[in-house]
Scaffold this active site. Structure first.
Site: not given
Length: 266
Positions: A75, A203, A233
């Site tokens: 991320s 996700d 995620h």
């Protein structure tokens, strides 16, 4: 090997994966907590950006004597990983559901910012109640919705740590405010090291293909794309063994390529 965590969280997300990587005996592993996050250094500024985060990580690499490293980021950590590659600090880059796949005024960017703003009530409750927030009705599904494919994907112990990270993260507002004017990752076409994009099938924060298209379209030909079904995620919580295999498989391939004898011209 350098492991970079997602927005709001800390180095703790890499606990299992970092141990598995170290246990192979083949890697020296460093998983720092980035500036403005729980346990990390002070940002030293009112507003954070991926560049400022990369500055802090670079200084830590210098302290370790690491000129370059295989960099893996999830991320926000993926965004910072590509920033570090632009500075010549990467041997390879693996982005696990990396952020930054947008332009300055892309609707996708504002969609992600909006998702994090919707989490403000949970942040407030986490700050006021700490781990006791998990005793509230529906707290586990809400706390894990952005992290894992199912509420059971994160253990009770790790979920308590997540609540602590979220409750002590000045970067929450520092980065979101700055992000309103920030561009995403530029110059991906100039990426000079092996690149690996890992897409998470469940996700809910930056789902593919909308948020992965920026990378697949702009990274140089030959970059690898791996799709992981059934994970959210932050897949290190629910599938650490799979993540370790994905990381080591790619880096081993990079190492084999680097070790091949070079043919002389002429």
């Amino acid at each position: 090997m350098l492991l970079l965590h997602p927005f709001l969280l800390s180095q703790a997300v890499w606990e299992d994966v970092a141990q598995q990587l170290a246990d192979t005996g083949r890697y020296e592993v460093f998983a720092p907590t980035m500036a403005g996050h729980n346990g990390g250094p002070s940002a030293g500024t009112w507003f954070l950006s991926s560049a400022v985060l990369a500055d802090h990580v670079e200084r830590q690499m210098d302290e370790l004597g690491w000129k370059t490293a295989h960099i893996v980021g999830n991320s926000l950590g993926g965004w910072v990983a590509f920033e570090l590659e632009r500075r010549g600090r990467a041997r390879s880059v693996t982005g696990i559901a990396p952020a930054g796949g947008w332009t300055r005024w892309s609707p996708a960017k504002f969609e992600v910012i909006g998702k994090f703003l919707l989490g403000i009530p949970l942040l407030v409750f986490a700050y006021l109640l700490g781990p006791r927030v998990l005793q509230l009705p529906f707290s586990r599904p809400l706390a894990t919705y952005a992290l894992s494919a199912s509420p059971e994907g994160v253990s009770e112990r790790k979920l308590s740590g997540i609540i602590d990270d979220v409750a002590h993260c000045p970067a929450y507002f520092q980065l979101l405010v700055k992000a309103l004017l920030l561009h995403g990752l530029r110059d991906l076409a100039l990426n000079a090291v092996p690149a690996h994009l890992v897409v998470c099938g469940k996700d809910r924060v930056i789902p593919a293909p909308r948020f992965s298209r920026h990378f697949t379209h702009h990274l140089p030909e030959g970059h690898r794309v791996t799709e992981l079904d059934g994970v959210g995620h932050v897949p290190m919580f629910e599938a650490p063994e799979r993540i370790t295999e994905v990381i080591t498989g790619f880096i081993d391939e990079c190492s084999r390529t680097d070790s091949r004898p070079q043919q002389s011209a002429g």
